[in-house]
Design an enzyme around this catalytic site. Sequence first.
Site, PDB file in Angstrom:
ATOM      1  CG  ASP A   1      -8.804  10.195   8.566  1.00 44.41           C
ATOM      2  OD1 ASP A   1      -9.647  10.568   7.507  1.00 44.41           O
ATOM      3  OD2 ASP A   1      -7.729   9.962   7.884  1.00 44.41           O
TER       4      ASP A   1
ATOM      5  N   GLY B   1       0.913  -1.133   0.041  1.00 45.49           N
ATOM      6  CA  GLY B   1       0.074  -0.022  -0.006  1.00 45.49           C
ATOM      7  C   GLY B   1       0.789   1.183  -0.023  1.00 45.49           C
ATOM      8  CB  VAL B   2       1.340   3.899  -2.133  1.00 47.29           C
ATOM      9  CG1 VAL B   2       2.466   5.147  -2.285  1.00 47.29           C
ATOM     10  CG2 VAL B   2       2.554   2.514  -2.527  1.00 47.29           C
ATOM     11  N   GLY B   3       0.329   5.617   0.623  1.00 49.47           N
ATOM     12  CA  GLY B   3      -0.443   6.557   1.015  1.00 49.47           C
ATOM     13  C   GLY B   3       0.239   7.953   1.102  1.00 49.47           C
ATOM     14  N   GLY B   4      -0.493   8.886   1.489  1.00 46.99           N
ATOM     15  CA  GLY B   4       0.311  10.152   1.913  1.00 46.99           C
ATOM     16  C   GLY B   4       1.261  10.057   2.959  1.00 46.99           C
ATOM     17  CG  PHE B   5       0.576   7.120   5.521  1.00 42.41           C
ATOM     18  CD1 PHE B   5       1.616   6.140   5.404  1.00 42.41           C
ATOM     19  CD2 PHE B   5      -0.638   6.914   5.298  1.00 42.41           C
ATOM     20  CE1 PHE B   5       0.799   4.876   4.840  1.00 42.41           C
ATOM     21  CE2 PHE B   5      -1.275   5.840   4.902  1.00 42.41           C
ATOM     22  CZ  PHE B   5      -0.540   4.754   4.504  1.00 42.41           C
ATOM     23  N   GLY B   6       3.113   7.638   3.558  1.00 45.13           N
ATOM     24  CA  GLY B   6       4.424   6.693   3.087  1.00 45.13           C
ATOM     25  C   GLY B   6       4.026   5.377   2.713  1.00 45.13           C
TER      26      GLY B   6
ATOM     27  CB  VAL C   1       1.442  -0.207   3.899  1.00 42.27           C
ATOM     28  CG1 VAL C   1       1.376  -1.557   4.888  1.00 42.27           C
ATOM     29  CG2 VAL C   1       1.083   0.900   4.316  1.00 42.27           C
TER      30      VAL C   1
ATOM     31  CE  LYS D   1       0.138   4.416   8.569  1.00 47.72           C
ATOM     32  NZ  LYS D   1      -1.122   4.657   9.380  1.00 47.72           N
TER      33      LYS D   1
END
Length: 855
Positions: A638, A521-526, A528, A542
């Site tokens: 959230d 996974g890829v998110g705004g935070f970095g 996974v 993560k």
Amino acid sequence: MDTTCTGTPLRTILLLLFQIWCFSFISMADVIYRPTDLFSVSCGSSTNFSTLDTRNWTTDIHFLSPTHLSVAAPSLTPSTIQGPYTHARLSHSPFTYSFPLTPGPKFIRLFFYSTSYQNFPRSQASFSVQAGPYTLLQHFNSSLNADADDDPSHPDILFREYCINLQDGENLNITFIPTTTDSYAFINGIEIVSMPPYLYYTDPGHSPEQPQYVATMTPYVVENKFALETMYRLKAGDHTIPSSEDTGMLRTWDTDSKYLDTQSEESIEFTGTTNLSFTKNIPNYTAPDQVFRSVRNMGRNASFNMRNNITWQLAVDSGFTYLLRLYFCELNPRIEEAGVLRFFIFIQDQLATDWADVFMWTNHWGVPVVREYVVIISESPKKVNLSLKMHPHPKSIIQDAQINAIEIFKISNYKGSLAGPNPDPPQTAVVSHQGSNKKNGATKKILAAVTGTVFGVLLLSFIVAFFFVKRKKNITVESTKEGTSPLRDGSPSLPTNLCRHFSISEIIAATNNFDELFIVGVGGFGNVYKGYIDDSTPVAIKRLKPGSQQGLDEFMNEIEMLSQLRHLHLVSLIGYCYESNEMILVYDFMDRGALRDHLYDTDNPLLSWKQRLQICIGAARGLHYLHTGANQMIIHRDVKSTNILLDEKWVAKVSDFGLSRIGPTSSSMTHVSTQVKGSVGYLDPEYYKRQRLTEKSDVYSYGVVLLEVLCGRQPLLRTVEKQQVSLVDWAKHRYQKGSLGEIVDPALKGQIAPHCLRKFGEVALSCLLEDGTQRPSMNDVVGVLEFVLQLQLQDSAHGDVVWESGVDYEGSTTDDMFSSHSNSSGLNCTSYRNKESDRLILDNVFSELKDPKGR
Ligand SMILES: *[C@@H]1O[C@H](CO)[C@@H](O)[C@H](O)[C@H]1NC(C)=O
Ligand SMILES: *[C@@H]1O[C@H](CO)[C@@H](O)[C@H](O)[C@H]1NC(C)=O
Ligand SMILES: *[C@@H]1O[C@H](CO)[C@@H](O)[C@H](O)[C@H]1NC(C)=O
Ligand SMILES: *[C@@H]1O[C@H](CO)[C@@H](O)[C@H](O)[C@H]1NC(C)=O
Ligand SMILES: *[C@@H]1O[C@H](CO)[C@@H](O)[C@H](O)[C@H]1NC(C)=O
Ligand SMILES: *[C@@H]1O[C@H](CO)[C@@H](O)[C@H](O)[C@H]1NC(C)=O
Ligand SMILES: *[C@@H]1O[C@H](CO)[C@@H](O)[C@H](O)[C@H]1NC(C)=O
């Protein structure tokens, strides 16, 4: 968790207690039974020491013979593994421990830590253990057994408990015999504790309730000449009872939930004022009070319960006879006489009793009772699952079943042996990763499937994954020098006592140096990653983008929040790494990823309506727990469909607590003033406008999720005509027009009963009311959704008319929706035209809701 909370050098605890929050259980309970013999021996240790579980370990040298053929060695245990595991006694030739004991039944407990010791490679341990005339283990390959043991809470720890009955007062000799001259035998700890005479053995003189053979319903006598091996000692609920809280015999009571086959059951703790009344047959040392105060129910409505069994699957060796001890105690004030709650018990699919009625057995509340059954598991090449099932009796007034605890003992065979075969060796390696030389996830899965071990381990193996839009990304791996900047212990704000700390090298090993192949996974935070820790436990790792203060705040926040929370419907944080400028969180891995990825814009098969309802109920329960179940109200801030993750059994888990915060802390405070955070499309307009945060903002966001689930689309779609851009506005509009049906996800065509659709729409839109105080609580939402599911199930069962696209139904306006439950406004659908009946059902639904603190 680990045990650093005490801060003493002897901070240690039996690893079986891992699931427990250390702060809740470190006191010694009132000891009811004082054993006449008590030896806790740390083999290979040259000093005496005590541990937090109140055990006093002594050196083994006084008990050992011959002393010159074996060696003592320390083990390189992780700091979390202490107690008898820090030292071992090892030898290539047989050695014997001899204990001076009084006659009578004793527990013998063996503690093994399977690892390599000086000159003794891990894989070469293979030995038999003989205790008096009994064979406890034969050709026991400890590494193989440790690898097959699927409990990630204490990797490489093997614990065995036996009961034997000493006829006279001579010494008990326990001998360790290596299988071949190349292999060796070892032991880390031995404990011997006496127990009351007829706790598990049958009293020949006086035993009104003898164990019964399941197949024939004939009595069975657990004779003194048998040895027993404890296979399971489980109590209802999510908390274990550590040895220090036993009645004096240092038994550990594990939780039953990880062996439950289905996710529908609930456990309730009765902490009320009813005192337990022990009897001559069930004296007060039988089990700790807590055992009788936690009960497992099916917990759903009558029609669900009637269609299902509550089932435990417990892997056992074949070719032995097993004793099942089932514990009951009636504390439910609603059950006032015999016949109110009657159920069947099946063992190995054979009827054990068709008349289990705890009130009938005891005639009063608070009287503990134990029923014992014996079942023969015939020879087969593999381990088999011993199943225990319960089912409501159709004539029962409350259609449910209940139990407090389960013990299962293997009974020695005619040769006096309890030894089972070694598990199959691991098969081909599928996933390779650094640092793995003894086992891997794939093979563990195969083994687990073989042994039939149930995966949904409630407290330990909640599995988390973050399947966001999967895309590749170049990862530059920083060269990390171990020990260069270990901020970790220096940072006072990190709650090191609440969850596990990982070193950066462990994380690098687990992710093959942040190999992009491991990204899930890829998110705004970095990013996974999926990785494996302790060589085989799959985890979601993560890795937050380094450097930003916001990132650090959210990192700390998530650790603090999540490490204090445990709930079936919340993801579990295993630990974190804060080292070499890295901020990394480690969670249990969730096989099925995010809810969103099963609703739209996906290649996954879309969820059925029933699945969707169940997932919504799960997520709502998780949020309800956040809002009310923990010490302080926690507001998630959230809530969205990508933060609701699904495990392999489709159990919903609320995740991502980076933005969460403690809600109003006193009743005079109604909100928290805060900077607005959250995700576009889900944000509560009231919160946004007034910057005042209450738990009702989560309710709003959850309402958006309900619409996503119903309509199978994003909250905001820029590509459609203006009126339809916002899902919330569009749905409100359609709802008022009475045509919500038109915007339902076409994939659900034909699945939704009309009154379910209406009730669902009602609750979704009530969550989305402008005025937060008008929105329902999450508890109300759970109640209504369970009601909707119940209607749906009844309908499916009766094959009633189901919703078709375009079919209209009577609408109600949002104003009078959900004004109160007792009024259930606007409910006049066909099957539940009568408001009174509706109300009864709702009341029933609500009364069945459990006390969130009971979990
Ligand atoms: C347990 O029962 C025994 C015998 O009835 C009694 O003497 C003793 O006080 C009880 N212990 C506790 C802690 O209740
Ligand atoms: C260990 O020793 C302490 C102090 O002597 C004692 O209070 C405690 O009861 C002992 N623990 C056990 C399990 O006997
Ligand atoms: C350890 O405890 C045992 C049993 O209580 C005692 O006999 C022995 O002297 C103690 N050894 C040391 C080194 O204190
Ligand atoms: C124990 O099992 C492992 C895995 O099958 C094997 O490699 C090892 O040789 C066995 N050890 C002994 C002493 O048989
Ligand atoms: C137990 O072991 C001791 C020492 O090895 C030996 O003297 C004794 O005879 C053994 N007792 C039994 C019952 O085997
Ligand atoms: C339960 O036991 C406590 C302590 O023995 C006593 O004070 C209390 O009155 C008892 N409660 C009931 C309902 O009997
Ligand atoms: C419950 O289990 C028993 C025993 O296996 C079986 O006969 C029965 O059909 C099951 N009932 C349901 C509703 O699954």
